[in-house]
Write a protein that holds these residues in place. Structure first.
Motif: not given
Ligand SMILES: *Cc1c(COP(=O)(O)O)cnc(C)c1O
Length: 426
Positions: A102-104, A107, A131, A133-134, A180-181, A206, A208-209, A232, A234-235
């Motif tokens: 996963s993204g987490a 990280n 996030h 995890t930040h 960021a998210t 990061d 992810a997004h 990630t 899957h986004k």
């Protein structure tokens, strides 16, 4: 091919376990019947789903291709090798690891590769779009590291690069993290790189997004600037649920070891194969057109909501998401989320920068365009979605008139998605 595919057999599931089969069908109905505006979600292709639902799920493959701890990995090795090659090619990266669950997890591995417990890391404040995890206190990142946070400027709602530099000089972090998210704007990776160089920090992005927007060449890539990019799959990227890491060659060994054996056991080979499929899909001109349409759609949606009296944080978006301040219309993010849900529009409440309201009742919502763009929506549809969403947000749920309005909007949503359905019936 001599061996026919032995994969998802839905009839068998329905016979053996009608309860779970029912859940699967109900979720498909939910996806088909409404609008998914959650910025971190997407609708994967049948090809990705086929790889995910394959017997590759059975294989133990601890280690990396050619260096496994189990026998019988010759076949799954090919999937991981192809996936890594496609990923490096797509992002112009010297190294790629597709094993993070996963993204987490990606990280966690990146932190582990470059920092020891007690070290300082500098990342974006969770309340302003960072996030968990930040550096959140409820997450390993906040408990094992001395996490220092930077913020956005109160006037522009853009990252305060002067503050990032000041904090980096003062705290001398081991790692500086960008990403960021809930930040709708482009990030100045070059500025971060210069700050990291000045204080001798590792620069981690990061992504992810937004990694999918990078894949589609719709926004600038962090890869030339960062020591390590976590993401990630899957986004916006539209692959299977999972994570990945890109890096410079010099960090390859440390990162691979930080994924396995430090923080994970056996990789999910069905998911690694599905990531390879997603990378192939993301390398096409069709995907590039998709990524650009995602941004155009997010911008059209933000504009439409502004025309309805709401405020887009930072004045708009350069990406796939917008953060909407609902204070001008006197509705909380939680109310908006519940009302939208009743109108078959799925989104999430979200804090806005310097939000005076508590986290569980924040002043905003976050809306994203990846899923609806996959369905084929374009700017004109987004304008209509904005009008429907505004009607839902402003409906006084719990009163007869408000509930009637929400039912009315739900019907309009059904009509809209019927024109561009998710997972269209054959
Ligand atoms: C989504 C996200 C993650 C975590 O991904 P998971 O797969 O949910 O663990 C990490 N960082 C950022 C910035 C994200 O947006």
């Amino acid at each position: 091919m001599s061996t026919p595919f032995w994969g998802p057999d839905f009839d068998a599931l329905q016979q053996q376990d009608p309860e779970i089969a029912g859940v699967v069908l109900n979720e498909l109905d939910r996806l088909r019947g409404g609008l998914q505006l959650i910025a971190s979600e997407n609708l994967t292709s049948p090809a990705v789903l086929a790889a995910l639902g394959s017997t590759l799920s059975n294989k133990y493959a601890e280690g990396y291709p050619g260096r496994r701890y189990y026998g019988g990995c010759q076949v799954v090795d090919v999937a991981e090798e192809i996936g890594i090659a496609r990923t490096k090619e797509l992002f112009g990266a010297e190294h790629a690891n597709l094993q993070p669950h996963s993204g987490a997890s990606a990280n966690l591995a990146a932190y582990a590769a470059f920092a020891k417990p007690g070290d300082t890391v500098l990342a974006m404040d969770l309340k302003q779009g960072g996030h968990l995890t930040h550096g959140s206190k409820v997450n390993f990142s906040g408990q094992w590291f001395n996490a220092v946070s930077y913020t956005v400027r109160e006037d522009s709602e853009l990252i305060d690069y002067d503050q990032v530099r000041d904090l980096a000089r003062e705290h001398r972090p081991k790692i500086i993290i960008a990403g960021a998210t809930a930040y709708p704007r482009l990030i100045d990776f070059k500025a971060f790189r210069e700050i990291a160089d000045e204080v001798g920090a590792i620069f981690m992005v990061d992504a992810a997004h937004f990694i999918g927007l990078v894949a589609g060449q719709a926004i600038p890539s962090p890869v030339p600037y960062a020591d390590v990019v976590t993401a990630t799959t899957h986004k916006v990227l539209r692959g299977p649920r999972g994570g990945m890491i890109l890096s410079r060659a010099e960090h390859a060994k440390a990162l691979d070891k930080a994924v396995f054996p430090f923080s994970q056991g056996g990789p999910l080979m069905h998911s690694v194969a599905a990531k390879a499929v997603a990378m192939k899909e993301a390398s096409t001109p069709e995907y590039q057109a998709y990524a650009n349409q995602v941004i155009a759609n997010a911008q059209a949606l933000a504009k439409s909501l502004e025309a309805e009296g709401m405020r887009a944080v930072s004045g708009g978006t350069d990406t796939h998401l917008a953060l909407i301040d609902l204070r001008p219309v006197g509705v909380t993010g939680s109310e908006a989320e519940a009302r939208s849900d009743a109108a078959r529009i799925t989104l999430n409440k979200n804090a806005i920068p310097y939000d005076p309201a508590p986290p569980m009742k924040p002043s905003g919502i976050r809306v994203g365009s990846p899923s609806v763009t996959t369905q084929g929506m374009v700017e004109a549809d987004m304008a209509e979605i904005g009008r429907l969403l505004a009607r839902a947000v402003k409906a006084a749920q719990g009163t007869a008139a408000g509930d009637a309005e929400l039912a009315d909007v739900a019907e309009a949503v059904s009509a809209l998605v019927a024109r561009a359905p998710a997972y269209p019936r054959p």
